[in-house]
Design a protein around this motif. Structure first.
Motif, short mmCIF file in Angstrom:
data_model
loop_
_atom_site.label_atom_id
_atom_site.label_comp_id
_atom_site.label_asym_id
_atom_site.label_seq_id
_atom_site.Cartn_x
_atom_site.Cartn_y
_atom_site.Cartn_z
N GLY A 113 0.83 -1.21 0.00
CA GLY A 113 0.00 0.00 0.00
C GLY A 113 0.86 1.25 0.00
N HIS A 114 1.90 1.23 0.78
CA HIS A 114 2.83 2.36 0.85
C HIS A 114 3.56 2.53 -0.47
CE1 HIS A 114 6.75 4.25 1.98
NE2 HIS A 114 5.92 5.10 2.56
N ALA A 115 3.94 1.42 -1.09
CA ALA A 115 4.64 1.49 -2.38
C ALA A 115 3.76 2.17 -3.42
CB ALA A 115 5.04 0.09 -2.85
N VAL A 116 2.50 1.77 -3.49
CA VAL A 116 1.59 2.36 -4.48
C VAL A 116 1.39 3.85 -4.17
CG1 VAL A 116 -0.81 2.31 -5.32
CG2 VAL A 116 0.46 0.17 -5.03
N TRP A 117 1.27 4.17 -2.90
CA TRP A 117 1.08 5.58 -2.49
C TRP A 117 2.26 6.45 -2.94
CZ3 TRP A 117 3.45 8.56 1.61
CH2 TRP A 117 2.78 9.76 1.90
N GLU A 192 -6.83 -9.34 3.59
CA GLU A 192 -5.43 -9.67 3.33
C GLU A 192 -4.95 -10.75 4.29
OE1 GLU A 192 -3.67 -8.59 0.79
OE2 GLU A 192 -1.82 -9.59 1.38
N LYS A 193 -4.44 -11.80 3.75
CA LYS A 193 -3.86 -12.92 4.51
C LYS A 193 -4.78 -13.38 5.64
CE LYS A 193 0.76 -11.84 2.94
NZ LYS A 193 0.46 -10.70 2.08
N PRO A 194 -5.97 -13.92 5.28
CA PRO A 194 -6.91 -14.38 6.30
C PRO A 194 -6.35 -15.57 7.09
CG PRO A 194 -7.58 -15.12 4.11
CD PRO A 194 -6.43 -14.18 3.90
N ALA A 195 -6.74 -15.67 8.35
CA ALA A 195 -6.32 -16.82 9.15
C ALA A 195 -6.87 -18.08 8.47
CB ALA A 195 -6.86 -16.69 10.57
N PRO A 196 -6.10 -19.19 8.48
CA PRO A 196 -6.55 -20.41 7.80
C PRO A 196 -7.98 -20.77 8.21
CG PRO A 196 -4.30 -20.69 8.58
CD PRO A 196 -4.77 -19.36 9.10
N GLY A 197 -8.80 -21.09 7.21
CA GLY A 197 -10.18 -21.49 7.46
C GLY A 197 -11.17 -20.34 7.50
N THR A 198 -10.69 -19.09 7.44
CA THR A 198 -11.62 -17.94 7.52
C THR A 198 -11.77 -17.23 6.18
OG1 THR A 198 -9.92 -16.29 8.06
CG2 THR A 198 -10.85 -17.52 9.91
N GLU A 199 -11.15 -17.75 5.12
CA GLU A 199 -11.19 -17.03 3.83
C GLU A 199 -12.62 -17.00 3.26
OE1 GLU A 199 -9.21 -19.62 4.47
OE2 GLU A 199 -9.62 -21.24 3.05
N ILE A 215 -7.97 6.05 -4.21
CA ILE A 215 -7.25 5.11 -3.33
C ILE A 215 -6.09 5.82 -2.62
CG2 ILE A 215 -5.59 4.23 -5.06
CD1 ILE A 215 -7.40 1.95 -2.63
N PHE A 216 -5.51 6.83 -3.29
CA PHE A 216 -4.34 7.51 -2.70
C PHE A 216 -4.69 8.25 -1.41
CE2 PHE A 216 -2.89 7.52 -7.30
CZ PHE A 216 -1.93 6.55 -7.13
N GLU A 217 -5.88 8.88 -1.40
CA GLU A 217 -6.29 9.60 -0.18
C GLU A 217 -6.41 8.62 0.99
OE1 GLU A 217 -10.14 11.15 -1.23
OE2 GLU A 217 -9.33 11.86 -3.15
N ILE A 218 -6.91 7.44 0.70
CA ILE A 218 -7.09 6.44 1.76
C ILE A 218 -5.74 5.92 2.22
CG2 ILE A 218 -8.10 4.18 2.28
CD1 ILE A 218 -10.30 4.94 0.18
N LEU A 219 -4.86 5.67 1.25
CA LEU A 219 -3.53 5.13 1.60
C LEU A 219 -2.74 6.09 2.47
CD1 LEU A 219 -2.51 3.51 -1.80
CD2 LEU A 219 -2.79 2.31 0.38
N GLU A 220 -3.01 7.37 2.30
CA GLU A 220 -2.24 8.39 3.04
C GLU A 220 -2.30 8.17 4.55
OE1 GLU A 220 -2.86 12.14 1.35
OE2 GLU A 220 -1.49 13.14 2.74
N GLY A 227 0.94 -8.51 8.83
CA GLY A 227 2.40 -8.49 8.76
C GLY A 227 3.01 -7.16 9.17
N GLY A 228 2.19 -6.27 9.79
CA GLY A 228 2.71 -4.97 10.20
C GLY A 228 2.95 -4.03 9.03
N GLU A 229 2.38 -4.36 7.85
CA GLU A 229 2.62 -3.54 6.65
C GLU A 229 1.38 -2.75 6.26
OE1 GLU A 229 3.97 -6.14 3.56
OE2 GLU A 229 5.95 -6.36 4.47
#
Ligand code: G1P
Length: 289
Positions: A113-117, A192-199, A215-220, A227-229
Motif C-alpha cells: 500500500g505504501h509502495a503504491v502511495w 489480506e492474509k486471512p487466518a486459515p479457514g476464515t477465507e 485510493i491515494f487519499e485512503i492510503l495516506e 504483517g505490520g505492513e
C-alpha cells in the motif's frame, strides 16, 4: 464512458528474500525467464494493454532496472559492428520510449500500500493499473488487457483474481463476491492474509489491478495491517464503501516468480511458448527427465 487507463504502477522495491542468493545483487525483477528479464515481459504486457507510462517504485540496489530500459551505447555499437542485427533488434525492442518511464523510490519497506502511495504524484487524478511483477501471466489476451477491457465495460475498480491452491489462502489477499456468474463479478469484501479457514472465497488477488485515484487519499492515512505492513487490500476494502469493485477471473496461467520453483516453472513454460526455441527446449527437458 470511464477514463482510459494510461499509467501503470510497478512496485519493485522488494528484497526478493524467497529467491536469494540470486536476488542479492540482481533485482529479483531482473532475473531471466529464458532469455529476458521478468520486467521485459511485464512491460510488454502493459504496452499491449495500452499503458503509455510506467511508474517503477524502486529502492536501493535496483539501479539495474533503469539501466536495462536505457541505451547501452558500447554494447549496441559492438553488435552493430559485428553485424549481429537480430540480437541488436531484441536489445533495442525493450528500450523505454521517450518519457515512458518514471522511477520513484520507496525509502522504507512499509508494504504494498505504501509502495503504491509513493506513485501518487506521478499518477495524478486518473484511473491507473497496478502490476505486481512477481506474478508472470501467460495468456492469449494479456492479463492486464483483460482487466482494462473489464474496466471499459463496468468502470470502477477491477481486481484480477484466480483460484487459490488448496491450503494457501492465508498467503494472499482473498475476495468476497456478491454471487458468481461468469468471470466478472461484483465484490462485497476482501481480506489480506486471512487466518486459515476464515477465507471468504477460494479466489485470491493475483497481481493485476485497475484502481481509481481516490485510493491515494485512503492510503495516506492507512494504518498497518497484516504483517505490520500498510496493505493495499485494506485501503481497497475502505474504498469499496464508496466505489464499485469487480473481481475478474482472467483467462491464462500465472507463475509466481518470487518463488524458486515458480521461477523454474516460468522458465520452462516460457521457453516452450516460444516458437523459435520450443523444439530445442522440449528435447532438452525430455533428456533431463
Ligand atoms: C501481495 C498482495 C496480496 C496478493 C499478493 C499476490 O501480497 O498484498 O493481496 O494476493 O501480493 O502475490 P505479498 O505477496 O506482497 O505478500
Amino acid at each position: 464512458m470511464s477514463k482510459r487507463v494510461r499509467k501503470a504502477v510497478l512496485p519493485v522495491a522488494g528484497l526478493g528474500t524467497r529467491v536469494l542468493p540470486g536476488a542479492k545483487t540482481t533485482p529479483k525483477e531482473m532475473l531471466n525467464i529464458f532469455d529476458r528479464p521478468i520486467l521485459s515481459y511485464i512491460v510488454e504486457e502493459g504496452r499491449a494493454a495500452g499503458i503509455e507510462h510506467f511508474v517503477f517504485v524502486t529502492g536501493r540496489g535496483k539501479g539495474a532496472i533503469e539501466d536495462y530500459f536505457d541505451h547501452h551505447p558500447e554494447l549496441e555499437s559492438q553488435l552493430e559492428a559485428k553485424g549481429k542485427t537480430e540480437i541488436l533488434a531484441e536489445v533495442l525492442r525493450d528500450l523505454a520510449r521517450p518519457g515512458e518511464m518514471s522511477f520513484v523510490r520507496q525509502m522504507a519497506p512499509l508494504g504494498l500500500g505504501h509502495a503504491v502511495w509513493c506513485a501518487r504524484d506521478i499518477v495524478g487524478a486518473e484511473p491507473f493499473a497496478v502490476i505486481l511483477p512477481d506474478m508472470l501471466m501467460a495468456a492469449e489476451t494479456p492479463a492486464l488487457a483483460q482487466a482494462v477491457a473489464a474496466h471499459d465495460q463496468v468502470g470502477g475498480n477491477i481486481i484480477v483474481v484466480e483460484p487459490v491452491p488448496q491450503g494457501e489462502a492465508h498467503k494472499y489477499g482473498i475476495v468476497a463476491l456478491d454471487g458468481r456468474d461468469g468471470r466478472l463479478n461484483r465484490m462485497t469484501g476482501m481480506v489480506e492474509k486471512p487466518a486459515p479457514g476464515t477465507e471468504p472465497s477460494n479466489l485470491f488477488i493475483s497481481g493485476r489491478y485497475v484502481l481509481q485515484p481516490e485510493i491515494f487519499e485512503i492510503l495516506e492515512t492507512q494504518p498497518r495491517g497484516a504483517g505490520g505492513e500498510i496493505q493495499l487490500t485494506d485501503a481497497m476494502a475502505t474504498l469499496m464503501g464508496r466505489q464499485d469493485f469487480h473481481a475478474l477471473e482472467y483467462e491464462g496461467t500465472t507463475y509466481d516468480c518470487g518463488d524458486k520453483i515458480g521461477l523454474l516453472r516460468a522458465n520452462v513454460a516460457f521457453a516452450l511458448r516460444r516458437p523459435d526455441v520450443a523444439e530445442a527446449a522440449r528435447a532438452a527437458i525430455r533428456a533431463l527427465l
